[in-house]
Design a protein around this motif. Structure first.
Motif, PDB file in Angstrom:
ATOM      1  N   LEU A 159       0.833  -1.204   0.000  1.00  0.00           N
ATOM      2  CA  LEU A 159       0.000   0.000   0.000  1.00  0.00           C
ATOM      3  C   LEU A 159       0.870   1.257   0.000  1.00  0.00           C
ATOM      4  CD1 LEU A 159      -2.601  -1.091   2.727  1.00  0.00           C
ATOM      5  CD2 LEU A 159      -2.663  -1.519   0.252  1.00  0.00           C
ATOM      6  N   GLU A 160       0.293   2.334  -0.498  1.00  0.00           N
ATOM      7  CA  GLU A 160       0.979   3.630  -0.454  1.00  0.00           C
ATOM      8  C   GLU A 160       0.650   4.296   0.876  1.00  0.00           C
ATOM      9  OE1 GLU A 160       1.380   7.886  -2.844  1.00  0.00           O
ATOM     10  OE2 GLU A 160       0.049   6.329  -3.616  1.00  0.00           O
ATOM     11  N   ALA A 161       1.630   4.359   1.754  1.00  0.00           N
ATOM     12  CA  ALA A 161       1.388   4.859   3.112  1.00  0.00           C
ATOM     13  C   ALA A 161       2.679   5.394   3.696  1.00  0.00           C
ATOM     14  CB  ALA A 161       0.822   3.756   3.991  1.00  0.00           C
ATOM     15  N   MET A 162       2.544   6.222   4.743  1.00  0.00           N
ATOM     16  CA  MET A 162       3.707   6.845   5.377  1.00  0.00           C
ATOM     17  C   MET A 162       3.418   7.114   6.837  1.00  0.00           C
ATOM     18  SD  MET A 162       5.514  10.482   4.341  1.00  0.00           S
ATOM     19  CE  MET A 162       6.716   9.854   3.194  1.00  0.00           C
ATOM     20  N   GLN A 163       4.369   6.762   7.695  1.00  0.00           N
ATOM     21  CA  GLN A 163       4.226   7.107   9.112  1.00  0.00           C
ATOM     22  C   GLN A 163       4.277   8.617   9.271  1.00  0.00           C
ATOM     23  OE1 GLN A 163       7.756   6.124  11.598  1.00  0.00           O
ATOM     24  NE2 GLN A 163       8.722   5.467   9.675  1.00  0.00           N
ATOM     25  N   LEU A 164       3.602   9.125  10.289  1.00  0.00           N
ATOM     26  CA  LEU A 164       3.578  10.559  10.526  1.00  0.00           C
ATOM     27  C   LEU A 164       4.807  10.989  11.334  1.00  0.00           C
ATOM     28  CD1 LEU A 164      -0.183  11.299  11.272  1.00  0.00           C
ATOM     29  CD2 LEU A 164       1.015  11.142   9.097  1.00  0.00           C
ATOM     30  N   ALA A 165       5.060  12.285  11.342  1.00  0.00           N
ATOM     31  CA  ALA A 165       6.214  12.837  12.051  1.00  0.00           C
ATOM     32  C   ALA A 165       6.136  12.532  13.546  1.00  0.00           C
ATOM     33  CB  ALA A 165       6.291  14.339  11.832  1.00  0.00           C
ATOM     34  N   TRP A 166       7.278  12.265  14.132  1.00  0.00           N
ATOM     35  CA  TRP A 166       7.429  11.921  15.553  1.00  0.00           C
ATOM     36  C   TRP A 166       6.616  10.669  15.918  1.00  0.00           C
ATOM     37  CZ3 TRP A 166       6.228  17.354  14.730  1.00  0.00           C
ATOM     38  CH2 TRP A 166       7.386  18.146  14.645  1.00  0.00           C
ATOM     39  N   ASN A 167       6.462   9.796  14.919  1.00  0.00           N
ATOM     40  CA  ASN A 167       5.708   8.559  15.102  1.00  0.00           C
ATOM     41  C   ASN A 167       6.490   7.563  15.966  1.00  0.00           C
ATOM     42  OD1 ASN A 167       3.572   6.582  14.116  1.00  0.00           O
ATOM     43  ND2 ASN A 167       5.437   5.547  13.448  1.00  0.00           N
ATOM     44  N   PRO A 168       5.823   6.897  16.921  1.00  0.00           N
ATOM     45  CA  PRO A 168       6.490   5.805  17.650  1.00  0.00           C
ATOM     46  C   PRO A 168       6.774   4.660  16.687  1.00  0.00           C
ATOM     47  CG  PRO A 168       4.467   6.512  18.759  1.00  0.00           C
ATOM     48  CD  PRO A 168       4.459   7.131  17.399  1.00  0.00           C
ATOM     49  N   GLY A 169       7.988   4.179  16.645  1.00  0.00           N
ATOM     50  CA  GLY A 169       8.374   3.138  15.703  1.00  0.00           C
ATOM     51  C   GLY A 169       7.841   1.761  16.092  1.00  0.00           C
ATOM     52  N   THR A 170       7.763   0.883  15.094  1.00  0.00           N
ATOM     53  CA  THR A 170       7.326  -0.503  15.342  1.00  0.00           C
ATOM     54  C   THR A 170       8.493  -1.459  15.487  1.00  0.00           C
ATOM     55  OG1 THR A 170       7.298  -1.040  12.982  1.00  0.00           O
ATOM     56  CG2 THR A 170       5.280  -0.094  13.921  1.00  0.00           C
ATOM     57  N   GLY A 171       9.702  -0.995  15.165  1.00  0.00           N
ATOM     58  CA  GLY A 171      10.815  -1.923  15.059  1.00  0.00           C
ATOM     59  C   GLY A 171      10.792  -2.615  13.706  1.00  0.00           C
ATOM     60  N   LYS A 172      11.841  -3.365  13.394  1.00  0.00           N
ATOM     61  CA  LYS A 172      11.971  -3.975  12.070  1.00  0.00           C
ATOM     62  C   LYS A 172      10.949  -5.079  11.825  1.00  0.00           C
ATOM     63  CE  LYS A 172      16.828  -2.834  11.367  1.00  0.00           C
ATOM     64  NZ  LYS A 172      18.190  -3.328  11.054  1.00  0.00           N
ATOM     65  N   LYS A 173      10.482  -5.737  12.885  1.00  0.00           N
ATOM     66  CA  LYS A 173       9.510  -6.829  12.717  1.00  0.00           C
ATOM     67  C   LYS A 173       8.125  -6.307  12.358  1.00  0.00           C
ATOM     68  CE  LYS A 173      11.750 -10.231  15.699  1.00  0.00           C
ATOM     69  NZ  LYS A 173      11.578 -11.121  16.891  1.00  0.00           N
ATOM     70  N   GLY A 174       7.815  -5.091  12.774  1.00  0.00           N
ATOM     71  CA  GLY A 174       6.534  -4.506  12.441  1.00  0.00           C
ATOM     72  C   GLY A 174       5.380  -5.069  13.249  1.00  0.00           C
ATOM     73  N   VAL A 175       4.180  -4.682  12.856  1.00  0.00           N
ATOM     74  CA  VAL A 175       2.947  -5.094  13.539  1.00  0.00           C
ATOM     75  C   VAL A 175       1.961  -5.573  12.488  1.00  0.00           C
ATOM     76  CG1 VAL A 175       0.999  -4.345  14.955  1.00  0.00           C
ATOM     77  CG2 VAL A 175       3.279  -3.391  15.376  1.00  0.00           C
ATOM     78  N   GLU A 176       1.409  -6.793  12.697  1.00  0.00           N
ATOM     79  CA  GLU A 176       0.370  -7.311  11.809  1.00  0.00           C
ATOM     80  C   GLU A 176      -0.934  -7.425  12.581  1.00  0.00           C
ATOM     81  OE1 GLU A 176      -0.778 -11.391   9.440  1.00  0.00           O
ATOM     82  OE2 GLU A 176       1.338 -10.760   9.402  1.00  0.00           O
ATOM     83  N   ALA A 177      -2.023  -6.931  11.998  1.00  0.00           N
ATOM     84  CA  ALA A 177      -3.298  -6.952  12.717  1.00  0.00           C
ATOM     85  C   ALA A 177      -4.448  -6.716  11.750  1.00  0.00           C
ATOM     86  CB  ALA A 177      -3.311  -5.892  13.814  1.00  0.00           C
ATOM     87  N   GLY A 178      -5.653  -6.979  12.237  1.00  0.00           N
ATOM     88  CA  GLY A 178      -6.864  -6.673  11.495  1.00  0.00           C
ATOM     89  C   GLY A 178      -7.218  -5.205  11.605  1.00  0.00           C
ATOM     90  N   ILE A 179      -8.306  -4.816  10.935  1.00  0.00           N
ATOM     91  CA  ILE A 179      -8.699  -3.406  10.852  1.00  0.00           C
ATOM     92  C   ILE A 179     -10.146  -3.259  11.309  1.00  0.00           C
ATOM     93  CG2 ILE A 179      -8.896  -1.396   9.334  1.00  0.00           C
ATOM     94  CD1 ILE A 179      -6.939  -2.758   7.433  1.00  0.00           C
ATOM     95  N   ILE A 180     -10.414  -2.150  11.983  1.00  0.00           N
ATOM     96  CA  ILE A 180     -11.758  -1.860  12.474  1.00  0.00           C
ATOM     97  C   ILE A 180     -12.077  -0.394  12.213  1.00  0.00           C
ATOM     98  CG2 ILE A 180     -11.040  -1.230  14.830  1.00  0.00           C
ATOM     99  CD1 ILE A 180     -13.483  -2.832  15.849  1.00  0.00           C
TER     100      ILE A 180
END
Length: 517
Positions: A108-129
């Motif tokens: 997807l075309e997406a970008m974290q916002l400024a001063w965003n808390p990082g997820t680390g290299k492994k990232g986060v996988e989850a559903g959407i609500i």
């Protein structure tokens, strides 16, 4: 006799040509020639925008830009320094990678916002609500535990990704009006839905984070093809990601239709703690009146969705080029010529407000300040900012600018003082004659202002070069003017919205500890 007549005619023509040449101001001619034949704008833009990139306050790129500017000035023989005025929350952007992993796989075309808390290299996988349409705050609080472990959609799904001008060109009048009506109703319904939760668009983020959301998904569309505004995250521990209108709409529809979409977000970033913030100041010392100042002004920082090309890379390289040319063509000015590249304008004119507060001895001796900060277009508007006699001196100076430049400029005297918007307002509030060189739009508000598309390729270098010539000549004329500029203020007119008389803006204190509270 014919020979003598011809001789006198030739002598007269030579004499006239000599007088015309003598009438020309050699400094102005030199400015125009240097700007047109030896422009450094493209090189400066490449170094600043392509190599250093965006200049969010508190980031290593911002400090890199300050150091680059000082080195550039020193290479031109101009004294320069970085002047600390405060401290800020330090942060470094890393990779953002967002993938839809169910019901199909696509990046997807997406970008974290400024001063965003990082997820680390492994990232986060989850559903959407998505946020439901509840009856009241109590019902929303009952629903709130459902966000635990999920990404939450917090922006309205746009009914169309086509800007209005595209609809106007191709749609029937009935279809266009129907779309606008539906969009207005949908926007009103969305705002009412958020209101009924007991929160607003900002405060609801903290509630979602506290309830255990895996992250926040937003889409801050800028009413143009492929453009979103990119600002700052409001979360403390979980990622906040801006998703393009196209991909955000797809995710929202998947939630609505029960497709149970899942995404993986990798948003690498670093919290760098407390870091110093600076203004970059450079000056060419005056020879006759060194304690009087002509100031060139442009904010140096940017948001970081793109590279900050038109906000305010163009203003920055313009003022640097003006200083380079003046140092070469007019190395011994009567008054000191100072340039300020201000930090943290985007968070409230903080760098320029700090300079005004820290340097009253300079502010009280400002002959004129010229600020540029609204895109890549040629200057088309100049206001007297409420100074009663601004026409007297600005008018004199503008007469020396080539007509092919001034013919596009609309003036407004005495005008009204700007209370904000850009750094000239910091000086106007302190009573200094400071003026905004306001530019042609070039779709600035929709396409480049604070967006992911504010990049080098949007610069119109012919227009920026036009502005360099204008600012350099105005600076030269202000420096040479035998008279001090008047600071007498005009009687301000009534505000048409309130019916009350306008008041001169008051000087405001800068935020010297951004994001550290």
């Amino acid at each position: 006799m014919k020979f003598l007549n011809r001789f006198f005619l030739i002598a007269l023509l030579v004499s006239s040509a000599t007088m015309v040449a003598q009438d020309k101001d050699q400094v102005i001619e030199g400015i125009i020639n240097e700007a047109n034949k030896n422009s450094q704008l493209e090189k400066l833009a490449h170094e600043l925008l392509d190599v250093i990139g965006p200049r969010l306050v508190g980031t290593p790129q911002m400090k890199q830009a300050h150091d680059w500017a000082v080195k550039s000035y020193e290479n031109w023989g101009i004294s320069a320094r970085n002047e600390q005025w405060g401290e800020w929350k330090g942060w470094q952007r890393g990779i953002t990678h967002v993938d839809l992993v169910h019901p199909r796989v696509v990046t997807l075309e997406a970008m974290q916002l400024a001063w965003n808390p990082g997820t680390g290299k492994k990232g986060v996988e989850a559903g959407i609500i998505a946020i439901p349409d509840v009856a009241n705050e109590a019902e929303f609080k009952q629903w709130l535990p459902n966000v635990k472990g999920k990404f939450v959609l917090v922006s309205m799904k746009q009914p169309t990704g086509r800007p209005d001008y595209n609809w106007e060109e191709f749609a029937t009048e009935e279809s266009f009006e129907k779309m606008k009506k539906e969009r207005t109703e949908q926007t009103r319904a969305w705002r009412e839905k958020i209101r009924k939760t007991g929160y607003n668009g900002r405060t609801i983020i903290a509630a979602l984070e506290e309830a255990g959301a895996a992250g926040i998904l937003q889409s801050n569309w800028s009413r143009g093809f492929g453009v979103n505004k990119i600002f700052s995250a409001r979360t403390k521990k979980i990622p906040t990601v801006d998703v393009s209108l196209e991909d955000y709409g797809m995710l929202y529809r998947m939630v609505e239709y029960g497709d149970e979409p899942r995404i993986k977000v990798v948003a690498e970033s670093k919290d760098l703690g407390k870091v110093p913030t600076f203004n970059t100041i450079a000056e060419i010392k005056g020879t006759e009146k060194p304690d009087e100042y002509v100031i060139l002004s442009a904010h140096f920082d940017s948001w970081d969705g793109g590279t900050g090309a038109t906000d305010n890379g163009t203003g920055t390289i313009m003022m640097m080029e003006v200083m380079r040319i003046l140092k070469k063509i007019y190395p011994n000015p009567k008054r000191t010529i100072l340039v300020g590249h201000w930090g943290s304008e985007e968070q409230g004119l903080n760098g320029s407000r700090a300079f005004v507060e820290d340097h009253p001895e300079i502010v009280k001796n400002v002959q004129a300040l010229f600020n540029q900060d609204n895109g890549t277009g040629r200057v088309v508007n100049l206001s007297g900012q409420g100074f009663l006699h601004a026409y007297d001196y600005l008018g004199r100076w503008l007469e020396k600018v080539p007509s092919e430049i001034t013919q596009h400029i609309e003036t407004n005297f005495p005008g009204v003082p700007g209370g904000g918007g850009s750094d000239y307002a910091s000086f106007v509030a302190a009573g200094a004659p400071a003026f905004s060189l306001s530019s042609l739009n070039w779709s600035y508000w929709n396409y480049t202002w604070h967006t992911n598309r504010d990049t080098y390729d949007k610069i119109v270098f012919d227009d920026v070069r036009n502005n360099v010539i204008l600012a350099a000549i105005l600076t030269y004329m202000a420096s040479e003017d035998p008279e001090r500029t008047s600071r007498e203020k005009s009687v301000l007119p009534n505000n048409p919205r309130t019916g009350k008389q306008r008041q001169w803006p008051t000087q405001r204190k800068p935020n010297r500890k951004g994001g550290l509270d």
